[in-house]
Write an enzyme that holds these catalytic residues in place. Sequence first.
Site, PDB file in Angstrom:
ATOM      1  N   ARG A 142      -7.867   2.311  -2.705  1.00 21.57           N
ATOM      2  CA  ARG A 142      -8.694   2.342  -1.503  1.00 21.57           C
ATOM      3  C   ARG A 142      -9.250   3.751  -1.284  1.00 21.57           C
ATOM      4  O   ARG A 142      -8.547   4.740  -1.508  1.00 21.57           O
ATOM      5  CB  ARG A 142      -7.885   1.909  -0.277  1.00 21.57           C
ATOM      6  CG  ARG A 142      -8.800   1.569   0.906  1.00 21.57           C
ATOM      7  CD  ARG A 142      -8.063   0.958   2.068  1.00 21.57           C
ATOM      8  NE  ARG A 142      -9.002   0.209   2.911  1.00 21.57           N
ATOM      9  CZ  ARG A 142      -8.892   0.054   4.212  1.00 21.57           C
ATOM     10  NH1 ARG A 142      -7.869   0.590   4.860  1.00 21.57           N
ATOM     11  NH2 ARG A 142      -9.780  -0.639   4.892  1.00 21.57           N
ATOM     12  N   GLN A 154       0.841  -1.194   0.000  1.00 24.12           N
ATOM     13  CA  GLN A 154       0.000   0.000   0.000  1.00 24.12           C
ATOM     14  C   GLN A 154       0.879   1.247   0.000  1.00 24.12           C
ATOM     15  O   GLN A 154       1.750   1.413   0.859  1.00 24.12           O
ATOM     16  CB  GLN A 154      -0.927   0.022   1.215  1.00 24.12           C
ATOM     17  CG  GLN A 154      -1.986   1.127   1.104  1.00 24.12           C
ATOM     18  CD  GLN A 154      -2.822   1.260   2.353  1.00 24.12           C
ATOM     19  OE1 GLN A 154      -2.304   1.600   3.411  1.00 24.12           O
ATOM     20  NE2 GLN A 154      -4.122   1.031   2.233  1.00 24.12           N
ATOM     21  N   GLY A 171      -9.384  -7.090   9.135  1.00 23.92           N
ATOM     22  CA  GLY A 171      -8.323  -6.290   9.746  1.00 23.92           C
ATOM     23  C   GLY A 171      -8.093  -6.694  11.185  1.00 23.92           C
ATOM     24  O   GLY A 171      -7.293  -7.573  11.487  1.00 23.92           O
ATOM     25  N   ARG A 172      -8.843  -6.072  12.083  1.00 25.16           N
ATOM     26  CA  ARG A 172      -8.686  -6.374  13.507  1.00 25.16           C
ATOM     27  C   ARG A 172      -8.852  -7.863  13.797  1.00 25.16           C
ATOM     28  O   ARG A 172      -8.173  -8.418  14.663  1.00 25.16           O
ATOM     29  CB  ARG A 172      -9.694  -5.555  14.313  1.00 25.16           C
ATOM     30  CG  ARG A 172      -9.395  -4.055  14.342  1.00 25.16           C
ATOM     31  CD  ARG A 172     -10.569  -3.247  14.873  1.00 25.16           C
ATOM     32  NE  ARG A 172     -11.696  -3.251  13.955  1.00 25.16           N
ATOM     33  CZ  ARG A 172     -12.875  -2.696  14.203  1.00 25.16           C
ATOM     34  NH1 ARG A 172     -13.083  -2.108  15.377  1.00 25.16           N
ATOM     35  NH2 ARG A 172     -13.846  -2.719  13.313  1.00 25.16           N
ATOM     36  N   TYR A 200      -5.900  10.975   4.073  1.00 23.01           N
ATOM     37  CA  TYR A 200      -4.521  11.282   3.694  1.00 23.01           C
ATOM     38  C   TYR A 200      -4.494  12.063   2.385  1.00 23.01           C
ATOM     39  O   TYR A 200      -5.524  12.489   1.883  1.00 23.01           O
ATOM     40  CB  TYR A 200      -3.698   9.992   3.660  1.00 23.01           C
ATOM     41  CG  TYR A 200      -3.696   9.311   5.006  1.00 23.01           C
ATOM     42  CD1 TYR A 200      -3.324  10.015   6.157  1.00 23.01           C
ATOM     43  CD2 TYR A 200      -4.132   7.998   5.165  1.00 23.01           C
ATOM     44  CE1 TYR A 200      -3.363   9.429   7.417  1.00 23.01           C
ATOM     45  CE2 TYR A 200      -4.177   7.400   6.417  1.00 23.01           C
ATOM     46  CZ  TYR A 200      -3.799   8.120   7.536  1.00 23.01           C
ATOM     47  OH  TYR A 200      -3.853   7.540   8.777  1.00 23.01           O
TER      48      TYR A 200
END
Length: 373
Positions: free
Chosen positions: A228, A104, A320-321, A176
């Site tokens: 993404r 990424q 993810g988590r 971002y």
Amino acid sequence: MNEAYEPLFQSITLRSGVELKNRIVMAPMTNFSSNPEGTVSDDEVAYYARRSGGVGTVITACTYVTENGKGFHGEFAAYDDAFIPSLRRLAAAIQERGAKAVLQIFHGGRSCPKELVPNGDVVSASSIPDEAEGAVVPRALEEAEVWDIVRAFGDATRRAIEAGYDGVEIHGANGYLIQQFFSPHSNRRTDAFGGSLEKRMTFPLAVVDEVQRVVREHAKGPFIVGYRFSPEEPTSPGITMDDTLSLVDALATKQLDYLHVSLMDFSSMPRSGEDTSVSRLTLIQNQVGGRVPVIGVGNIHTPTEALKAMQTGVPLIALGRELIMEPDWVEKVEQGRESEIAITLPKDARQRLVVPDPLWQAIMNAPGWFPVV
């Protein structure tokens, strides 16, 4: 294996020609654990290797494409050819366990901590700070600097190719720099990169074009390019659901391998737009799913929840988590042991779960982020 879960284990061939062995993706998650000089640490390699045995694809934590784009302490770098051996080490660790490795790539923009940016020169689309208390007021990038950053995304892609990755994911989410250009909150420009909705898309689409140009020029075989994005912003002005549907419409024309929605909950509903009665994921899938695969993510812990997310039509599911809490998630489903899947995080499990200490401390110091027991 329970027959109901077979859809999770079907292979899929992406537009580039890369075949993924199943539909489960490790979502990109910052781990704060790289070496200070920007190389990948031993702990990071071990962390990724531990989670790469079952999933079809691993998307790494973000790596910064220019020296002034570092968004976190303990983030690894891709802004110079000197980092190729470091990048190669991580790709190899993932691939040795059988997963595809996707790097990424990102620039933090106004989200970069001042102390991590050379001379404290934090930059963004415009001189607009985010709404956090004490946020830095960034310097608006000159037009020539914007094009330099576009090229830097391409350079980082070449390094990913040379380091042996199977692909890159362009990080246009989570506030971002790429999102800062798309957002009417952070982008108040009046040049080619701002103003109308279409002009706010100029930078994101230019990055996609440059990355794909580099792939055509340098990749010796099939190479994944994904993107993404975050579907909405809480600010006003901010990105609306309708804005995002226009963006993904444009992205769907770009021959990408996938679009990856950044969500905390795959079933979350839109704040705004023409239709607020169906989930964001469903709206996005309905808009572009026939043209480009969508990765669904957010609050998926059990295989039943993964199947429910797939029922929106998305062909790929990111965890993810859950993969931090249960590195053997895929293997346990495959072996009919889904009842053994951990959905909580014991306070004493760091070493057993092979989680780097900086990430573990971040989890323990953020109540509500993980179900810690």
